[in-house]
Scaffold this active site. Sequence first.
Site, PDB file in Angstrom:
ATOM      1  N   CYS A 335     -66.901 -60.221 -17.447  1.00  0.00           N
ATOM      2  CA  CYS A 335     -65.170 -60.416 -16.405  1.00  0.00           C
ATOM      3  C   CYS A 335     -65.796 -62.519 -17.272  1.00  0.00           C
ATOM      4  CB  CYS A 335     -65.458 -60.549 -14.894  1.00  0.00           C
ATOM      5  SG  CYS A 335     -63.521 -61.017 -14.375  1.00  0.00           S
ATOM      6  N   GLU A 375     -62.938 -57.484 -17.988  1.00  0.00           N
ATOM      7  CA  GLU A 375     -61.968 -57.434 -18.097  1.00  0.00           C
ATOM      8  C   GLU A 375     -61.749 -58.903 -18.189  1.00  0.00           C
ATOM      9  OE1 GLU A 375     -58.827 -56.747 -14.742  1.00  0.00           O
ATOM     10  OE2 GLU A 375     -60.030 -59.496 -13.438  1.00  0.00           O
TER      11      GLU A 375
HETATM   12  P1  FAD Z   1     -50.382 -72.040 -20.163  1.00  0.00           P
HETATM   13  O1  FAD Z   1     -50.119 -73.159 -20.083  1.00  0.00           O
HETATM   14  O2  FAD Z   1     -50.550 -71.308 -20.401  1.00  0.00           O
HETATM   15  O3  FAD Z   1     -51.777 -72.562 -21.467  1.00  0.00           O
HETATM   16  C1  FAD Z   1     -52.782 -71.941 -21.959  1.00  0.00           C
HETATM   17  C2  FAD Z   1     -53.586 -71.745 -23.070  1.00  0.00           C
HETATM   18  O4  FAD Z   1     -52.262 -72.380 -24.165  1.00  0.00           O
HETATM   19  C3  FAD Z   1     -53.446 -73.776 -23.622  1.00  0.00           C
HETATM   20  O5  FAD Z   1     -55.304 -73.659 -22.155  1.00  0.00           O
HETATM   21  C4  FAD Z   1     -53.700 -74.232 -23.794  1.00  0.00           C
HETATM   22  O6  FAD Z   1     -54.865 -74.151 -25.010  1.00  0.00           O
HETATM   23  C5  FAD Z   1     -53.147 -73.216 -24.861  1.00  0.00           C
HETATM   24  N1  FAD Z   1     -51.546 -73.655 -25.137  1.00  0.00           N
HETATM   25  C6  FAD Z   1     -50.466 -73.765 -24.245  1.00  0.00           C
HETATM   26  N2  FAD Z   1     -49.387 -74.243 -25.162  1.00  0.00           N
HETATM   27  C7  FAD Z   1     -50.275 -75.000 -26.117  1.00  0.00           C
HETATM   28  C8  FAD Z   1     -49.450 -75.753 -26.472  1.00  0.00           C
HETATM   29  N3  FAD Z   1     -47.760 -76.096 -26.612  1.00  0.00           N
HETATM   30  N4  FAD Z   1     -50.374 -76.997 -27.873  1.00  0.00           N
HETATM   31  C9  FAD Z   1     -51.354 -76.560 -27.359  1.00  0.00           C
HETATM   32  N5  FAD Z   1     -52.406 -75.689 -26.499  1.00  0.00           N
HETATM   33  C10 FAD Z   1     -50.764 -74.322 -25.993  1.00  0.00           C
HETATM   34  N6  FAD Z   1     -57.682 -67.897 -14.557  1.00  0.00           N
HETATM   35  C11 FAD Z   1     -58.897 -68.345 -14.067  1.00  0.00           C
HETATM   36  O7  FAD Z   1     -59.019 -69.978 -14.016  1.00  0.00           O
HETATM   37  N7  FAD Z   1     -59.531 -68.193 -13.167  1.00  0.00           N
HETATM   38  C12 FAD Z   1     -59.397 -66.395 -13.191  1.00  0.00           C
HETATM   39  O8  FAD Z   1     -60.183 -65.957 -12.044  1.00  0.00           O
HETATM   40  C13 FAD Z   1     -58.541 -66.232 -13.859  1.00  0.00           C
HETATM   41  N8  FAD Z   1     -58.485 -64.668 -13.800  1.00  0.00           N
HETATM   42  C14 FAD Z   1     -57.560 -63.964 -14.783  1.00  0.00           C
HETATM   43  C15 FAD Z   1     -56.832 -62.158 -14.601  1.00  0.00           C
HETATM   44  C16 FAD Z   1     -57.181 -61.701 -15.907  1.00  0.00           C
HETATM   45  C17 FAD Z   1     -57.090 -60.281 -15.791  1.00  0.00           C
HETATM   46  C18 FAD Z   1     -56.351 -62.764 -17.009  1.00  0.00           C
HETATM   47  C19 FAD Z   1     -55.768 -61.461 -17.662  1.00  0.00           C
HETATM   48  C20 FAD Z   1     -55.955 -63.892 -16.563  1.00  0.00           C
HETATM   49  C21 FAD Z   1     -57.439 -64.506 -16.103  1.00  0.00           C
HETATM   50  N9  FAD Z   1     -57.066 -65.696 -16.002  1.00  0.00           N
HETATM   51  C22 FAD Z   1     -57.849 -66.532 -14.882  1.00  0.00           C
HETATM   52  C23 FAD Z   1     -56.198 -66.681 -17.212  1.00  0.00           C
HETATM   53  C24 FAD Z   1     -55.076 -67.091 -16.451  1.00  0.00           C
HETATM   54  O9  FAD Z   1     -54.021 -66.163 -16.188  1.00  0.00           O
HETATM   55  C25 FAD Z   1     -54.348 -68.407 -17.275  1.00  0.00           C
HETATM   56  O10 FAD Z   1     -54.008 -67.933 -18.756  1.00  0.00           O
HETATM   57  C26 FAD Z   1     -54.807 -69.628 -17.019  1.00  0.00           C
HETATM   58  O11 FAD Z   1     -55.623 -69.675 -16.261  1.00  0.00           O
HETATM   59  C27 FAD Z   1     -54.129 -70.842 -18.326  1.00  0.00           C
HETATM   60  O12 FAD Z   1     -52.577 -70.472 -17.464  1.00  0.00           O
HETATM   61  P2  FAD Z   1     -51.890 -71.747 -17.472  1.00  0.00           P
HETATM   62  O13 FAD Z   1     -50.873 -70.955 -17.324  1.00  0.00           O
HETATM   63  O14 FAD Z   1     -52.982 -72.960 -16.721  1.00  0.00           O
HETATM   64  O15 FAD Z   1     -52.114 -72.622 -18.751  1.00  0.00           O
END
Ligand code: FAD
Length: 377
Positions: A335, A375
């Site tokens: 994970c 995962e």
């Molecule tokens: P977002 O705003 O969605 O951005 C995500 C990434 O995309 C950014 O870091 C960036 O690098 C890139 N990005 C997006 N837009 C731009 C742009 N305009 N320019 C440049 N780069 C860009 N996360 C955890 O922290 N803990 C967990 O336990 C966890 N468990 C998960 C379990 C599963 C089954 C899955 C699928 C995912 C898990 N995640 C976990 C990940 C989580 O779901 C998110 O994807 C993560 O927190 C990022 O989301 P966000 O909205 O903060 O970032």
Amino acid sequence: MAHSALYQVPFAMYVNSDSSLPRSMFEGYHVPFHDKLWASGLSLELKNANSGPRSRSIVCMSVQQASKSRVAVSPFSLEDAKEPPMHVYKNKAPYTATIVSVERLVGPNAPGETCHIVIDHGGNVPYWEGQSYGVIPPGENPKKPGSPQNVRLYSIASTRYGDSFDGKTASLCVRRAVYYDSETGLEDPSKQGVCSNFLCNSKPGDKILVTGPSGKIMLLPEDNPNGTHIMVATGTGVAPYRGYLRRMFMESVPTYKFGGLAWLFLGVANTDSLLYDDEFSKYLQDYPDNFRYDRALSREQKNRKGGKMYVQDKIEEYSDEIFKLLDGGAHIYFCGLKGMMPGIQDTLKRVAEQKGESWEEKLSQLKKNKQWHVEVY
Ligand code: FAD
Ligand code: A2P
């Protein structure tokens, strides 16, 4: 250093002097042990414990003495279902939960920030260990004006009883996502991930839209309470294992008495990035025959070839034992970072070939036997 500060919670424990009373009565006193206090190993001088009807004696004890005592949980009806709860709340009709606490888990020298977030769901969004919640961050979806933001998934880091042991909370382990400048490749600190930023900035009392629970692949198989569970995590991938390990070693659940082996491999950047290390170290102290814990600190340790120490390097170090355990029916879980899987597969393939085995055949057998759980995100 990481995760070592004490919680400033009021602490009270009333122990009955009458040893003829059943143990369940003793366990019935809900001890507000928070994880850190539970794991801290501090001496607790409990005095003036005569405020409850059944508490007649003054008790002086230390956590050391009572180190193997387990925490009472409720309600046991959470053990009754034959199948895990799934999609109790859907994206179009999420549950409005409340933030209980947000705590930075890592020390000052960790690259990036990871927070432990406790959410009050009032018992309305039950889940099993290894499942995930969805979180819908506030605001509009930039790609679909007028629509809510997309849901983000987070592995649940608590047991079904939650960190307050009453079945009313769920905890998440969230790392702030960072943006990298597409031209320079450098981190752009002025931008942060939408949902992780919202979660790590939230305050007690804030409302949060949750969906789920979801996921079956990381459920802890409980058919054999003496089985072996090899858990491999990078960073926040440790979340589901925190839940498993609390169930195995911290909570008192009459229908689940773990007597097998849990082996955790945790890969993080450095000592300050370690997550829940106090808790895991306590299990090592209390259950040395049932728990093993190996840490790979990529930016502090070197592997055999002088490169970064990653979890796959630790796996390679113990590959003989791991292969034997897998042959004996052990479950293996991965994970965290998606990027770790190619490295892990390469390592396991190399080891298998050195043993004259076909990794492809072994992997397909592991998958068929449902011993292989992945995962990554
Ligand atoms: P977002 O705003 O969605 O951005 C995500 C990434 O995309 C950014 O870091 C960036 O690098 C890139 N990005 C997006 N837009 C731009 C742009 N305009 N320019 C440049 N780069 C860009 N996360 C955890 O922290 N803990 C967990 O336990 C966890 N468990 C998960 C379990 C599963 C089954 C899955 C699928 C995912 C898990 N995640 C976990 C990940 C989580 O779901 C998110 O994807 C993560 O927190 C990022 O989301 P966000 O909205 O903060 O970032
Ligand atoms: P690094 O970033 O030094 O390359 P954290 O959330 O604390 O950063 O933990 C994630 C850990 O996973 C870090 O130690 C990170 O190392 C490590 N990591 C990054 N890429 C891989 C990979 N391909 N395989 C295994 N571990 C990885």
